[in-house]
Design an enzyme around this catalytic site. Structure first.
Site, mmCIF file in Angstrom:
data_model
loop_
_atom_site.group_PDB
_atom_site.id
_atom_site.type_symbol
_atom_site.label_atom_id
_atom_site.label_comp_id
_atom_site.label_asym_id
_atom_site.label_seq_id
_atom_site.Cartn_x
_atom_site.Cartn_y
_atom_site.Cartn_z
ATOM 1 N N ILE A 13 4.834 -1.167 2.947
ATOM 2 C CA ILE A 13 4.337 0.248 2.650
ATOM 3 C C ILE A 13 5.238 0.859 1.612
ATOM 4 O O ILE A 13 6.534 0.604 1.638
ATOM 5 C CB ILE A 13 4.509 1.135 3.976
ATOM 6 C CG1 ILE A 13 3.696 0.797 5.308
ATOM 7 C CG2 ILE A 13 4.389 2.452 3.593
ATOM 8 C CD1 ILE A 13 2.484 0.769 4.853
ATOM 9 N N LYS A 14 4.550 0.974 0.739
ATOM 10 C CA LYS A 14 5.332 1.488 -0.742
ATOM 11 C C LYS A 14 5.650 2.893 -0.414
ATOM 12 O O LYS A 14 4.913 3.743 -0.250
ATOM 13 C CB LYS A 14 4.503 1.214 -1.871
ATOM 14 C CG LYS A 14 4.435 -0.040 -2.305
ATOM 15 C CD LYS A 14 3.601 -0.143 -3.452
ATOM 16 C CE LYS A 14 4.344 0.193 -4.804
ATOM 17 N NZ LYS A 14 3.325 -0.025 -6.147
ATOM 18 N N ILE A 15 7.112 3.240 -0.865
ATOM 19 C CA ILE A 15 7.511 4.570 -0.806
ATOM 20 C C ILE A 15 8.323 4.756 -1.911
ATOM 21 O O ILE A 15 9.215 3.852 -2.238
ATOM 22 C CB ILE A 15 8.369 4.843 0.636
ATOM 23 C CG1 ILE A 15 7.204 4.521 1.734
ATOM 24 C CG2 ILE A 15 8.970 5.931 0.624
ATOM 25 C CD1 ILE A 15 8.191 4.490 3.181
ATOM 26 N N THR A 58 0.777 -1.381 0.002
ATOM 27 C CA THR A 58 0.086 -0.022 -0.045
ATOM 28 C C THR A 58 0.844 1.322 0.012
ATOM 29 O O THR A 58 1.717 1.259 0.816
ATOM 30 C CB THR A 58 -0.803 0.113 1.320
ATOM 31 O OG1 THR A 58 -1.786 -1.112 1.211
ATOM 32 C CG2 THR A 58 -1.912 1.356 1.357
#
Length: 321
Positions: free
Chosen positions: A131-133, A95
């Site tokens: 967690i996509k960054i 996400t």
């Protein structure tokens, strides 16, 4: 003879690059990835309507300014979509943090922690969430801290070797080096119509990163992303993970040919020696790589634009309620 998709699954974890619930239900991948662009597309379907309404209601209860409620609603929508997806797959879902925060470490940390908190409040095992960054210097620093807190990260929009080295150095769980967008840039800059799969610049980039990681004992997972054709996928068979669109999954399923393994941790070797990357080196080497500089900036702009459009759609729903 098994299809190339089935053969690929014996050597690589196959991930569905879609937020479409029906597509995930059909393909039953191990993992799934989402981003604002995929969520925007999926949100137009009726399957997402209850999630949109629930996200808007949650934001209204949260309170705050209209702008704050919009960010809460879109974060909650991403979480509700992720929760739904996790009910269909055995692995993890990625996400994404708002791309507009890509150059703000503290804001990225705050939003990432909020996403994880939202998942936790939904009863989701947060170990199943990545967690996509974006792989900016600031994003990598945020991921380094999140990993220390037990929040696993997926560093996306990765186009260069220096980004990959910095991510491994930071102890990032997973990276998503892009293949097709690298090819796009080289096609446009060279004037060529195509590259054979074995000469594809995006394939070369991911192969170099994979071999560097494996040869030097880095645990960061390599998940090739952004494919333009099955030839690219076949040249990366054996990569830790590959995130593939439903259309290309279908092409692989329809192909009954033999698929040879191209990447293997047991035979990986690399002329690149590990070293410490500081901020000055990162920024200089990034600046010297025109393709990576342009594609990273373009990717952030695209994700940000789709995030804004998603917020617009959420605002319309809230006003109609």
């Amino acid at each position: 003879m098994n299809s190339k998709l089935e053969q690929l699954k014996t050597m690589t974890t196959v991930v569905a690059d879609t937020g479409d619930i029906d597509a995930i239900r059909h393909w039953r991948p191990e993992d799934a990835t989402t981003n604002p662009s995929l969520l925007l597309k999926a949100a137009a379907s009726e399957a997402y309507r209850p999630m949109l309404e629930k996200a808007v209601a949650h934001a209204a209860q949260h309170g705050g300014s209209d702008a704050e409620q919009l960010t809460v609603a879109t974060d909650m929508l991403a979480v509700l979509a992720g929760k739904e997806i996790l009910g269909l797959i055995p692995g993890v879902v990625s996400t994404e943090v708002d791309a507009r925060l890509s150059f703000d470490t503290s804001a990225t940390l705050e939003r990432a922690r909020r996403l994880v908190d939202f998942y936790d409040r939904q009863g989701v095992d947060t170990n199943r969430v990545l967690i996509k960054i974006a792989s900016t210097w600031e994003g990598i620093r945020a991921a380094e801290q999140l990993e220390k807190e037990g929040i696993r990260c997926n560093l996306t929009l990765l186009f260069s070797f220096v980004q990959a080295v910095a991510c491994a150095q930071a102890g990032v769980h997973l990276i998503s080096p892009f293949v097709g967008r690298i090819l796009d840039w080289h096609l446009a800059s060279s004037g060529r119509d195509s590259y054979p799969a074995e000469e594809d610049p995006g394939v070369f980039s991911v192969s170099r990163i994979y071999n560097y990681y494996k040869a030097n004992g880095f645990n960061t997972v390599v998940m090739g992303a952004s494919f333009r054709n099955t030839g690219e996928i076949e040249m990366l068979a054996g990569c830790d993970r590959l995130t593939i669109s439903p259309a290309l999954l279908q092409d692989l399923k329809d192909d009954q040919g033999t698929l040879a393994r191209k990447l293997n941790p047991e035979t990986a070797s690399s002329p690149d020696k590990p070293g410490q990357i500081n901020e000055k080196q990162f920024r200089w080497e990034s600046n010297e790589d025109a393709m990576a500089t342009e594609k990273l900036a373009d990717g952030i702009r695209r994700f940000a634009a789709d995030q804004i459009e998603l917020e617009h759609r959420v605002r319309q729903l809230a006003q109609a309620a």
